[in-house]
Motif scaffolding. Structure first.
Motif, PDB file in Angstrom:
ATOM      1  N   MET A 186      58.280  77.885  63.655  1.00 36.99           N
ATOM      2  CA  MET A 186      58.311  77.718  62.183  1.00 36.99           C
ATOM      3  C   MET A 186      56.968  78.368  61.774  1.00 36.99           C
ATOM      4  O   MET A 186      55.968  77.684  62.279  1.00 36.99           O
ATOM      5  CB  MET A 186      58.763  76.573  61.673  1.00 36.99           C
ATOM      6  N   ILE A 187      56.782  79.125  60.834  1.00 40.18           N
ATOM      7  CA  ILE A 187      55.537  79.716  60.241  1.00 40.18           C
ATOM      8  C   ILE A 187      55.141  78.653  59.068  1.00 40.18           C
ATOM      9  O   ILE A 187      55.705  78.219  58.474  1.00 40.18           O
ATOM     10  CB  ILE A 187      55.506  81.016  59.716  1.00 40.18           C
ATOM     11  N   ASN A 188      53.669  78.275  59.200  1.00 42.09           N
ATOM     12  CA  ASN A 188      53.178  77.545  58.032  1.00 42.09           C
ATOM     13  C   ASN A 188      52.663  78.351  56.879  1.00 42.09           C
ATOM     14  O   ASN A 188      52.681  79.643  57.428  1.00 42.09           O
ATOM     15  CB  ASN A 188      52.026  76.412  59.092  1.00 42.09           C
ATOM     16  N   GLN A 189      52.108  77.848  56.165  1.00 39.19           N
ATOM     17  CA  GLN A 189      51.727  78.327  54.926  1.00 39.19           C
ATOM     18  C   GLN A 189      50.433  79.326  55.250  1.00 39.19           C
ATOM     19  O   GLN A 189      50.418  80.490  54.715  1.00 39.19           O
ATOM     20  CB  GLN A 189      51.270  77.278  54.007  1.00 39.19           C
ATOM     21  N   LYS A 190      49.533  78.687  56.064  1.00 34.05           N
ATOM     22  CA  LYS A 190      48.091  79.467  56.417  1.00 34.05           C
ATOM     23  C   LYS A 190      48.763  80.887  57.164  1.00 34.05           C
ATOM     24  O   LYS A 190      48.255  82.022  56.598  1.00 34.05           O
ATOM     25  CB  LYS A 190      47.381  78.787  57.237  1.00 34.05           C
ATOM     26  N   GLU A 191      49.615  80.757  58.020  1.00 38.63           N
ATOM     27  CA  GLU A 191      50.080  82.119  58.846  1.00 38.63           C
ATOM     28  C   GLU A 191      50.889  82.801  57.952  1.00 38.63           C
ATOM     29  O   GLU A 191      50.796  84.234  58.081  1.00 38.63           O
ATOM     30  CB  GLU A 191      50.981  81.501  59.983  1.00 38.63           C
ATOM     31  N   LEU A 192      51.528  82.312  57.167  1.00 39.38           N
ATOM     32  CA  LEU A 192      52.617  83.135  55.935  1.00 39.38           C
ATOM     33  C   LEU A 192      51.396  84.256  55.143  1.00 39.38           C
ATOM     34  O   LEU A 192      51.565  85.160  54.784  1.00 39.38           O
ATOM     35  CB  LEU A 192      53.347  82.199  55.077  1.00 39.38           C
ATOM     36  N   ASN A 196      49.152  78.021  46.577  1.00 42.74           N
ATOM     37  CA  ASN A 196      50.196  77.303  46.170  1.00 42.74           C
ATOM     38  C   ASN A 196      50.652  77.167  44.723  1.00 42.74           C
ATOM     39  O   ASN A 196      51.939  77.066  44.406  1.00 42.74           O
ATOM     40  CB  ASN A 196      49.582  75.862  46.290  1.00 42.74           C
TER      41      ASN A 196
END
Length: 163
Positions: free
Chosen positions: A1-7, A49
């Protein structure tokens, strides 16, 4: 699962070329464009965000780049503008030499008309998307696009395109 930072990083990678084209088109200097992009990425990351629709990331980041570049120009207004231009190769369906001629002609168009031309022809945004990016009305974009085309036509010499 991709986190916010990676996205966020992946979205930035997908928009790099567009961000550079817009920043360079406004500030007209490779190093300044890099500074604008760096500052824009920081602003975007701090406000990531707040982005409600991730499908509009590119439009959102280009709005940040545009505003940051305009702020950069206002801060540097008193500085001497020494231009060493390296044209961006983005327009398709024409030869390299013609691309260079067109890019040089666009660089001679004054702001905000240059910005509208870049977003419309190089980034292929619609008039309503450009209005959103630049925070102006659709009527204003149409007017600036029309005036920008006239300025561009004056800067282009038909002899440049005859074989």
């Amino acid at each position: 699962m991709i986190n916010q930072k990676e996205l966020f990083c992946e979205n930035i990678r997908q928009c790099e070329k567009s961000m550079y084209t817009l920043a360079y088109g406004i500030v007209k200097n490779e190093h300044d464009a890099a500074d604008v992009i760096q500052e824009s990425i920081l602003k975007a990351y701090c406000n990531y965000n707040g982005l409600r629709d991730s499908k509009k990331f590119k439009q959102w980041i280009l709005q940040i780049v545009h505003n940051t570049a305009i702020d950069f120009i206002h801060k540097r207004f008193d500085a001497v503008d020494i231009e060493i231009q390296e044209p961006v190769q983005t327009v398709n369906a024409i030869d390299k030499e013609s691309k260079l001629v067109i890019w040089d002609a666009i660089q001679k168009v004054k702001l905000p008309y240059r910005t509208v031309l870049i977003l419309f022809y190089y980034e292929e945004y619609s008039i309503s998307q450009i209005a959103n990016i630049m925070s102006i009305s659709v009527v204003n974009v149409k007017q600036q696009l029309s005036r920008g085309r006239k300025m561009l036509a004056k800067n282009l010499d038909k002899e440049d395109f005859l074989q």
